[in-house]
Write a protein that holds these residues in place. Sequence first.
Motif, short mmCIF file in Angstrom:
data_model
loop_
_atom_site.label_atom_id
_atom_site.label_comp_id
_atom_site.label_asym_id
_atom_site.label_seq_id
_atom_site.Cartn_x
_atom_site.Cartn_y
_atom_site.Cartn_z
N LEU A 8 0.83 -1.20 0.00
CA LEU A 8 0.00 0.00 0.00
C LEU A 8 0.87 1.25 0.00
O LEU A 8 0.60 2.21 -0.73
CB LEU A 8 -0.94 0.01 1.21
CG LEU A 8 -1.85 1.21 1.34
CD1 LEU A 8 -2.80 1.27 0.15
CD2 LEU A 8 -2.61 1.15 2.64
N THR A 9 1.94 1.24 0.78
CA THR A 9 2.87 2.38 0.81
C THR A 9 3.54 2.56 -0.54
O THR A 9 3.67 3.68 -1.03
CB THR A 9 3.93 2.17 1.90
OG1 THR A 9 3.26 1.97 3.15
CG2 THR A 9 4.84 3.36 2.01
N SER A 10 3.95 1.47 -1.14
CA SER A 10 4.58 1.54 -2.46
C SER A 10 3.60 2.07 -3.51
O SER A 10 3.97 2.91 -4.34
CB SER A 10 5.07 0.15 -2.86
OG SER A 10 5.54 0.15 -4.18
N THR A 11 2.37 1.63 -3.45
CA THR A 11 1.36 2.08 -4.40
C THR A 11 1.06 3.56 -4.21
O THR A 11 0.95 4.32 -5.18
CB THR A 11 0.07 1.26 -4.24
OG1 THR A 11 0.39 -0.12 -4.42
CG2 THR A 11 -0.97 1.68 -5.24
N VAL A 64 2.98 10.76 -19.70
CA VAL A 64 2.97 10.50 -18.25
C VAL A 64 1.90 9.47 -17.91
O VAL A 64 2.13 8.56 -17.10
CB VAL A 64 2.77 11.82 -17.46
CG1 VAL A 64 2.52 11.53 -16.00
CG2 VAL A 64 3.98 12.71 -17.61
N LEU A 65 0.72 9.58 -18.51
CA LEU A 65 -0.33 8.58 -18.27
C LEU A 65 0.10 7.19 -18.73
O LEU A 65 -0.16 6.20 -18.06
CB LEU A 65 -1.62 8.99 -18.97
CG LEU A 65 -2.45 10.05 -18.29
CD1 LEU A 65 -3.63 10.45 -19.18
CD2 LEU A 65 -2.94 9.58 -16.95
N GLY A 66 0.74 7.12 -19.87
CA GLY A 66 1.23 5.84 -20.36
C GLY A 66 2.28 5.24 -19.44
O GLY A 66 2.27 4.03 -19.17
N LEU A 67 3.17 6.07 -18.95
CA LEU A 67 4.18 5.58 -18.00
C LEU A 67 3.54 5.12 -16.70
O LEU A 67 3.96 4.11 -16.12
CB LEU A 67 5.21 6.68 -17.70
CG LEU A 67 6.21 6.97 -18.81
CD1 LEU A 67 7.05 8.19 -18.45
CD2 LEU A 67 7.10 5.78 -19.04
N PHE A 68 2.52 5.84 -16.24
CA PHE A 68 1.83 5.43 -15.02
C PHE A 68 1.16 4.06 -15.20
O PHE A 68 1.27 3.19 -14.34
CB PHE A 68 0.78 6.46 -14.61
CG PHE A 68 -0.06 6.00 -13.46
CD1 PHE A 68 0.47 5.92 -12.20
CD2 PHE A 68 -1.38 5.64 -13.65
CE1 PHE A 68 -0.29 5.49 -11.12
CE2 PHE A 68 -2.15 5.20 -12.60
CZ PHE A 68 -1.60 5.12 -11.33
N ALA A 72 2.20 0.86 -13.05
CA ALA A 72 1.16 0.24 -12.24
C ALA A 72 0.93 -1.22 -12.65
O ALA A 72 0.72 -2.09 -11.82
CB ALA A 72 -0.14 1.03 -12.34
N TRP A 73 0.97 -1.47 -13.93
CA TRP A 73 0.77 -2.84 -14.42
C TRP A 73 1.90 -3.75 -13.93
O TRP A 73 1.65 -4.85 -13.46
CB TRP A 73 0.72 -2.83 -15.94
CG TRP A 73 0.48 -4.18 -16.52
CD1 TRP A 73 1.41 -5.10 -16.88
CD2 TRP A 73 -0.79 -4.77 -16.78
NE1 TRP A 73 0.81 -6.22 -17.37
CE2 TRP A 73 -0.55 -6.05 -17.32
CE3 TRP A 73 -2.10 -4.34 -16.62
CZ2 TRP A 73 -1.58 -6.90 -17.69
CZ3 TRP A 73 -3.12 -5.19 -17.00
CH2 TRP A 73 -2.85 -6.44 -17.52
N ASN A 74 3.13 -3.28 -14.07
CA ASN A 74 4.27 -4.10 -13.63
C ASN A 74 4.30 -4.27 -12.12
O ASN A 74 4.66 -5.33 -11.63
CB ASN A 74 5.58 -3.48 -14.11
CG ASN A 74 5.79 -3.73 -15.58
OD1 ASN A 74 5.25 -4.66 -16.14
ND2 ASN A 74 6.56 -2.88 -16.21
N GLU A 75 3.93 -3.23 -11.38
CA GLU A 75 3.91 -3.34 -9.93
C GLU A 75 2.82 -4.31 -9.48
O GLU A 75 3.02 -5.10 -8.58
CB GLU A 75 3.66 -1.96 -9.32
CG GLU A 75 3.72 -1.95 -7.81
CD GLU A 75 3.58 -0.54 -7.28
OE1 GLU A 75 2.53 -0.25 -6.68
OE2 GLU A 75 4.50 0.25 -7.47
N GLY A 76 1.69 -4.27 -10.12
CA GLY A 76 0.60 -5.18 -9.78
C GLY A 76 0.93 -6.62 -10.09
O GLY A 76 0.66 -7.52 -9.30
N SER A 77 1.54 -6.86 -11.23
CA SER A 77 1.89 -8.24 -11.58
C SER A 77 3.01 -8.75 -10.70
O SER A 77 3.03 -9.93 -10.34
CB SER A 77 2.28 -8.33 -13.06
OG SER A 77 3.45 -7.60 -13.32
#
Length: 86
Positions: A8-11, A64-68, A72-77
């Motif tokens: 949660l902190t990382s997110t 910036v949106l694409g990078l986010f 987010a996708w890589n962090e979630g996986s």
Amino acid sequence: YFRNEGSLTSTLRTLLFFTALMITLPVGLYFSSKAYVFEGTLGMSTRDSYFYAAIIAVVTVHVVLGLFVYVAWNEGSRQWREGKQD
């Protein structure tokens, strides 16, 4: 419990970073490209420089949106894989 708090902190840290980037980068690039690139270096009129600087700001927002989404996708996986190994 602690593993979920760390994720949660990382997110939250990622979200705040991209929020700050979304606010500062397009606005900064808009005014700097208008003043220094289009009016200063290229000698465009004020009306034309507004138009081209706005295009740069919009493209920056999309980058910036694409990078986010990518981060987010890589962090979630990654979190899903770490949770799956338990």
